[in-house]
Scaffold this motif. Structure first.
Motif: not given
Length: 408
Positions: A127-143, A311-317
């Motif tokens: 999961w972390v590899r995927y977040a770093e290599r593919v997603l980046g911001h705005p996901v990695t600040p939440h790791l 998370l990207k849509k800002g609709k995360f409960p």
């Protein structure tokens, strides 16, 4: 045991402590046949650390209790010349405790302008590899910045244990036995270099299935042996696990801690509610009709994609999500419990779940060894050494990937 430098069957040298008396590895080199002197300076102390989700696999595979399986595995590894065999549960203790503290801090700092939530777990390398290599911001600040158990175990072995044994970190070759192949990728990360003078924390990763295959094909005589401890204790310690059905249970531990720390609520049994499927579950803390905490567990990439989209849509409960790349959690890692055609061995996996569930649960806070290590190794729970040894930072998609990395 032979390694890459000499062929002599009997090659040893005196070392500084009793624990190191058998720490000279016999190493193969054609030069030895010509009578050349063995270069003992190149000998390594071999240490193996076993993930707690691997032991139920060996127990189910060989029809043993989990304690007997750990002894059989330890005995096999030592018959090959391994000097120390550790359990990585203590590293997961540190990772969970640091994650607990970070969540509480993020919860108190969270605001709309600079959102610190949700916090996403960082223990799963896939999961972390995927977040770093593919997603980046705005996901990695939440790791979560807490290192994974594998990374922390590398620090414990190459820093704390090495100093106890009067060894330099590069004199230890550290192997991890893990349930999934993604742990191999984790070992390639530059950040796995520990605080111990630039030594790589994990030198090699073997999956549980690879070790089991070695055991089945070996004709070496094996005598069962107890797992070692980082503290040099002779007494065998009882195996224990964390409060997760098929994993280390970050959600349950962090949920209880946050409920008490933030709202003074004592939570006993954590009640999960399946939503989309059995691998996407929700846990809530409610009081007087108000939801105080909303946590989720998302296992498998289908559920991860849904989390990322919201998370990207800002609709995360959710305030917190335990994210694991493997559907079914760590017990279902692709490095174990597989049939010959690469499918999950469902019957074996079911046995593994029962075996894992029967291992006693101990809260990380209850470990006296962990509390001792915070003081002896890290100079207290709030020292700068804690940040250095137990926390990390994340790369983004723009960073160069290792040549052996996954092409997502």
């Amino acid at each position: 045991m032979k390694c890459e430098h000499c062929t002599r069957k009997e090659c040893s040298k005196k070392t500084k402590t009793d624990d190191q008396e058998n720490a000279s590895v016999d190493v193969p080199s054609p030069a030895q046949k010509n009578g050349e002197k063995c270069d003992t300076s190149k000998h390594k102390v071999l240490a193996v650390s076993v993930c707690p989700q691997s032991l139920p696999y060996f127990a189910a595979k060989f029809s043993l209790s989990v304690t007997d399986a750990s002894r059989r595995l330890c005995g096999f590894l030592k018959s090959l010349g391994v000097h120390y065999v550790f359990d990585t549960t203590i590293a997961a203790d540190f990772s969970i405790l640091e994650s607990q503290k970070e969540f509480v801090r993020r919860f108190r700092q969270h605001n709309e302008e600079e959102p610190a939530l949700p916090m996403l777990t960082s223990a799963c390398p896939g999961w972390v590899r995927y977040a770093e290599r593919v997603l980046g911001h705005p996901v990695t600040p939440h790791l979560c910045t807490a290192k994974s158990p594998q990374q922390i175990m590398g620090s414990l072995v190459k820093d704390y244990f090495a100093r106890r044994q009067n060894l330099s970190p590069d004199k230890i070759f550290h192997v991890i036995v893990a349930p999934c192949y993604d742990k191999k990728l984790e070992a390639l990360q530059e950040d796995v270099l520990t605080a111990s003078r630039g030594s790589r924390g994990t030198d090699c990763v073997l999956t549980s299935g690879e070790i089991a295959q070695m055991m089945e094909q070996s004709d070496v005589s094996v005598r069962d042996a107890a797992l070692d401890t980082l503290f040099g204790n002779v007494k065998e310690e009882e195996l224990r696990r964390h409060d997760g059905a098929n994993s280390d249970g970050y959600l349950a531990h962090i949920f209880r801690h946050a409920a008490k720390e933030l709202f003074n609520e004592d939570v006993g049994e954590v009640t999960y509610r399946a939503l989309r499927n059995k691998d996407f579950q929700e846990v809530t803390l409610e009081k007087s009709g108000e939801v105080l905490l909303r946590f989720a567990a998302a296992y498998g990439f289908r559920n991860i994609q849904n989390v990322v989209l919201k998370l990207k849509k800002g609709k995360f409960p959710y305030h917190f999500v335990e994210v694991l790349a493997c559907a079914g959690g760590c017990l279902n890692g692709r490095g174990q419990a597989q049939t010959t055609d690469g499918r999950t061995d469902k019957a074996l996996l079911q046995k593994m779940k029962g075996i894992y569930a029967d291992i006693p649960v101990q809260l990380p806070e209850a470990s006296t060894h962990v509390q001792e290590l915070y003081e002896e190794w890290l100079d207290g729970t709030d020292s700068p050494h804690v940040q250095e040894a137990l926390h990390t930072a994340y790369q983004g998609p723009g960073q160069p990937a290792d040549s052996r990395d996954i092409k997502w």
